[in-house]
Design a protein around this motif. Structure first.
Motif, short mmCIF file in Angstrom:
data_model
loop_
_atom_site.label_atom_id
_atom_site.label_comp_id
_atom_site.label_asym_id
_atom_site.label_seq_id
_atom_site.Cartn_x
_atom_site.Cartn_y
_atom_site.Cartn_z
N ARG A 42 3.48 28.43 -0.41
CA ARG A 42 3.94 29.14 0.79
C ARG A 42 5.16 28.44 1.39
NH1 ARG A 42 -0.78 29.99 3.63
NH2 ARG A 42 -0.64 27.87 4.43
N GLN A 43 5.14 27.10 1.36
CA GLN A 43 6.26 26.34 1.90
C GLN A 43 7.54 26.63 1.11
OE1 GLN A 43 6.31 21.98 1.67
NE2 GLN A 43 6.66 21.97 3.88
N PHE A 44 7.43 26.77 -0.21
CA PHE A 44 8.60 27.11 -1.02
C PHE A 44 9.22 28.41 -0.54
CE2 PHE A 44 10.36 29.65 -4.48
CZ PHE A 44 11.35 28.80 -4.97
N TRP A 45 8.40 29.43 -0.33
CA TRP A 45 8.94 30.73 0.10
C TRP A 45 9.43 30.70 1.54
CZ3 TRP A 45 10.93 33.61 -3.20
CH2 TRP A 45 10.42 33.64 -4.50
N LEU A 46 8.79 29.90 2.39
CA LEU A 46 9.30 29.75 3.76
C LEU A 46 10.69 29.11 3.74
CD1 LEU A 46 6.06 28.59 5.62
CD2 LEU A 46 7.20 30.82 5.81
N PHE A 47 10.85 28.11 2.88
CA PHE A 47 12.17 27.48 2.74
C PHE A 47 13.20 28.50 2.24
CE2 PHE A 47 10.32 23.35 3.38
CZ PHE A 47 11.38 22.54 3.76
N GLN A 48 12.81 29.32 1.28
CA GLN A 48 13.73 30.32 0.74
C GLN A 48 14.11 31.34 1.81
OE1 GLN A 48 15.37 30.12 -2.04
NE2 GLN A 48 14.24 28.37 -2.79
N TRP A 49 13.16 31.76 2.63
CA TRP A 49 13.47 32.69 3.72
C TRP A 49 14.37 32.03 4.75
CZ3 TRP A 49 13.36 37.67 3.62
CH2 TRP A 49 12.48 38.32 2.78
N GLY A 106 22.63 22.98 6.42
CA GLY A 106 21.43 23.38 5.67
C GLY A 106 21.75 23.57 4.19
N TRP A 107 22.87 24.19 3.93
CA TRP A 107 23.32 24.38 2.55
C TRP A 107 23.57 23.02 1.89
CZ3 TRP A 107 28.02 28.11 1.46
CH2 TRP A 107 28.06 28.45 0.12
N ALA A 108 24.09 22.07 2.67
CA ALA A 108 24.32 20.72 2.15
C ALA A 108 23.00 20.04 1.78
CB ALA A 108 25.09 19.88 3.16
N PRO A 114 17.75 15.91 -4.73
CA PRO A 114 17.49 15.60 -6.14
C PRO A 114 16.63 16.66 -6.83
CG PRO A 114 17.19 13.64 -4.79
CD PRO A 114 17.36 14.80 -3.84
N LEU A 115 15.89 17.44 -6.07
CA LEU A 115 15.07 18.49 -6.68
C LEU A 115 15.91 19.64 -7.23
CD1 LEU A 115 12.19 18.70 -4.03
CD2 LEU A 115 12.19 17.49 -6.22
N GLN A 116 17.10 19.85 -6.67
CA GLN A 116 18.04 20.88 -7.12
C GLN A 116 17.36 22.25 -7.26
OE1 GLN A 116 21.75 20.52 -7.87
NE2 GLN A 116 20.96 19.30 -6.17
N ILE A 117 16.59 22.60 -6.23
CA ILE A 117 15.93 23.91 -6.20
C ILE A 117 16.97 24.96 -5.84
CG2 ILE A 117 14.18 25.31 -5.03
CD1 ILE A 117 12.63 22.66 -4.58
#
Length: 190
Positions: A42-49, A106-108, A114-117
């Motif tokens: 869920r955290q992954f998708w929250l970050f993406q949103w 935020g983009w930076a 290092p995860l380069q998601i």
């Protein structure tokens, strides 16, 4: 009325103001919530949103800046004191700057992590990373800068809101009405 007049903002400026304001306020809440969430999926998708809305704010801010430069600004009412005029200008400039700098920081974060998601803007397109060095130290630095600027901008936005409410409910001078609906009868010079 699409364009600004001497006394009020036009419908395009009003659209940019309120849509960006709603997105910005939502981003503050979403940013806080996504960091508190403990479910990794869920955290992954929250970050993406959060990133998606950040890119949207950046795009709308660029369009708003172009529109602002191409339109006259309504004249400040004579009822404003010199201090109020300076404060209003300073708040507007700080908020304009935040609309660019906060999403860019935020983009930076995403670019230096290092995860380069990848950043999936609204799950439609991948936004490439900025050409920056990847490191944990860089990611921490940009995360700290992003947080300080976002919360600082939230404070300025809060003061801006309080000032607008003061003008509307206490002074009753029509200043808030200038950014709610376009009409030649609002915000007349006093």
């Amino acid at each position: 009325m699409i364009r600004n007049s001497d006394v009020t903002y036009g419908s395009v400026a009003i659209f940019f103001h309120w849509s960006i304001a709603a997105l910005f306020i939502g981003q503050i809440g979403l940013g806080w919530f996504m960091l508190e969430d403990t479910d990794p999926a869920r955290q992954f998708w929250l970050f993406q949103w959060h990133k998606s809305f950040g890119f949207l704010i950046l795009a709308l801010a660029a369009l708003r800046l172009i529109w602002t430069l191409a339109n006259r600004r309504p004249v400040e009412p004579d009822s404003l004191t010199a201090f109020e005029k300076i404060g209003a200008r300073a708040a507007h400039w700080l908020l304009y700057a935040a609309l660019f700098v906060v999403p860019l920081t935020g983009w930076a974060i995403a670019s230096t992590s290092p995860l380069q998601i990848p950043s999936y803007a609204f799950n439609l397109v991948v936004i490439p990373h900025l050409p920056m060095n990847v490191s944990e130290a860089g990611e921490r630095f940009w995360a700290d800068v992003h947080a300080v600027l976002a919360y600082g901008a939230a404070i300025v936005a809060g003061l801006h809101i309080l000032a607008a409410l003061r003008h509307h409910f206490w002074l009753r001078d029509g200043i808030l009405l200038r950014i709610t609906r376009p009409s030649a009868s609002h915000g007349t010079r006093k």
